[in-house]
Design a protein around this motif. Sequence first.
Motif, PDB file in Angstrom:
ATOM      1  N   ASP A 142      10.676   9.524   2.482  1.00  7.22           N
ATOM      2  CA  ASP A 142       9.893   8.553   1.724  1.00  7.22           C
ATOM      3  C   ASP A 142       9.178   7.587   2.669  1.00  7.22           C
ATOM      4  N   MET A 143       9.893   7.118   3.681  1.00  5.85           N
ATOM      5  CA  MET A 143       9.282   6.188   4.634  1.00  5.85           C
ATOM      6  C   MET A 143       8.159   6.880   5.422  1.00  5.85           C
ATOM      7  N   ALA A 144       8.368   8.133   5.788  1.00  8.02           N
ATOM      8  CA  ALA A 144       7.330   8.867   6.520  1.00  8.02           C
ATOM      9  C   ALA A 144       6.084   9.033   5.652  1.00  8.02           C
ATOM     10  N   THR A 145       6.284   9.370   4.384  1.00  8.18           N
ATOM     11  CA  THR A 145       5.160   9.524   3.455  1.00  8.18           C
ATOM     12  C   THR A 145       4.417   8.207   3.281  1.00  8.18           C
ATOM     13  N   LYS A 146       5.172   7.139   3.082  1.00  5.89           N
ATOM     14  CA  LYS A 146       4.535   5.821   2.926  1.00  5.89           C
ATOM     15  C   LYS A 146       3.800   5.412   4.204  1.00  5.89           C
ATOM     16  N   GLY A 147       4.389   5.725   5.351  1.00  4.24           N
ATOM     17  CA  GLY A 147       3.745   5.396   6.628  1.00  4.24           C
ATOM     18  C   GLY A 147       2.434   6.147   6.801  1.00  4.24           C
ATOM     19  N   MET A 148       2.430   7.416   6.479  1.00  2.00           N
ATOM     20  CA  MET A 148       1.199   8.215   6.594  1.00  2.00           C
ATOM     21  C   MET A 148       0.130   7.704   5.635  1.00  2.00           C
ATOM     22  N   THR A 149       0.542   7.380   4.427  1.00  2.00           N
ATOM     23  CA  THR A 149      -0.401   6.844   3.438  1.00  2.00           C
ATOM     24  C   THR A 149      -0.972   5.524   3.921  1.00  2.00           C
ATOM     25  N   MET A 150      -0.113   4.682   4.453  1.00  2.00           N
ATOM     26  CA  MET A 150      -0.544   3.382   4.940  1.00  2.00           C
ATOM     27  C   MET A 150      -1.555   3.548   6.083  1.00  2.00           C
ATOM     28  N   PHE A 151      -1.266   4.440   7.030  1.00  2.00           N
ATOM     29  CA  PHE A 151      -2.182   4.660   8.148  1.00  2.00           C
ATOM     30  C   PHE A 151      -3.536   5.169   7.662  1.00  2.00           C
ATOM     31  N   SER A 152      -3.510   6.018   6.650  1.00  2.00           N
ATOM     32  CA  SER A 152      -4.786   6.586   6.181  1.00  2.00           C
ATOM     33  C   SER A 152      -5.607   5.599   5.360  1.00  2.00           C
ATOM     34  N   LYS A 153      -4.942   4.605   4.760  1.00  2.00           N
ATOM     35  CA  LYS A 153      -5.658   3.674   3.887  1.00  2.00           C
ATOM     36  C   LYS A 153      -5.910   2.301   4.509  1.00  2.00           C
ATOM     37  N   ALA A 154      -5.287   2.016   5.629  1.00  2.00           N
ATOM     38  CA  ALA A 154      -5.443   0.695   6.247  1.00  2.00           C
ATOM     39  C   ALA A 154      -6.898   0.473   6.652  1.00  2.00           C
ATOM     40  N   LYS A 155      -7.411  -0.726   6.356  1.00  2.00           N
ATOM     41  CA  LYS A 155      -8.806  -1.043   6.641  1.00  2.00           C
ATOM     42  C   LYS A 155      -8.978  -1.827   7.941  1.00  2.00           C
ATOM     43  N   GLY A 156      -7.891  -2.147   8.553  1.00  2.00           N
ATOM     44  CA  GLY A 156      -7.982  -2.883   9.805  1.00  2.00           C
ATOM     45  C   GLY A 156      -6.622  -3.000  10.453  1.00  2.00           C
ATOM     46  N   MET A 157      -6.655  -3.514  11.671  1.00  2.00           N
ATOM     47  CA  MET A 157      -5.412  -3.638  12.434  1.00  2.00           C
ATOM     48  C   MET A 157      -4.418  -4.574  11.757  1.00  2.00           C
ATOM     49  N   GLN A 158      -4.890  -5.699  11.222  1.00  2.00           N
ATOM     50  CA  GLN A 158      -3.974  -6.648  10.582  1.00  2.00           C
ATOM     51  C   GLN A 158      -3.311  -6.018   9.352  1.00  2.00           C
ATOM     52  N   GLU A 159      -4.047  -5.285   8.571  1.00  2.00           N
ATOM     53  CA  GLU A 159      -3.479  -4.610   7.395  1.00  2.00           C
ATOM     54  C   GLU A 159      -2.455  -3.568   7.831  1.00  2.00           C
ATOM     55  N   LEU A 160      -2.737  -2.894   8.908  1.00  2.00           N
ATOM     56  CA  LEU A 160      -1.806  -1.897   9.446  1.00  2.00           C
ATOM     57  C   LEU A 160      -0.518  -2.567   9.924  1.00  2.00           C
ATOM     58  N   ILE A 161      -0.642  -3.678  10.640  1.00  2.00           N
ATOM     59  CA  ILE A 161       0.534  -4.403  11.129  1.00  2.00           C
ATOM     60  C   ILE A 161       1.352  -4.936   9.952  1.00  2.00           C
ATOM     61  N   ASN A 162       0.684  -5.511   8.968  1.00  2.00           N
ATOM     62  CA  ASN A 162       1.391  -6.015   7.783  1.00  2.00           C
ATOM     63  C   ASN A 162       2.093  -4.882   7.032  1.00  2.00           C
TER      64      ASN A 162
END
Length: 124
Positions: free
Chosen positions: A47-67
């Motif tokens: 689940d965490m891996a799936t959420k991480g991949m989704t987050m990386f693909s949808k993040a619009k910037g570095m700050q959003e990725l870090i958050n």
Amino acid sequence: MQKQFIDMFTQSTETAMEAGRKIAELNMRTIERVLQTQADIAATYMDMATKGMTMFSKAKGMQELINGQAELSREFSERSMEILRKGMTVANESGSEYSTLVQEGVKTAQERIAEATKATLKAA
């Protein structure tokens, strides 16, 4: 006299068989609970891996990725701690049950030894 010894031996054998059955049942319950804990761990990682991949693909910037990573880390930590608590509960409960079985076995063995000693002294 021989009948008394045969009866004691039969009773001891039945007691040992019952103790073996109880241990086998406890082993099965414990294994099932441990396997469920392992399945929970695997599901959490997936689940965490799936959420991480989704987050990386949808993040619009570095700050959003870090958050997102910080939130994912927090969620993973919480879920891991809950699984750890459940695992410790399984270990503690199983340990207590094994301890109880051992205590019952020792008590029964002491009773059987006392009976055998009495019968032997009576026969002598």
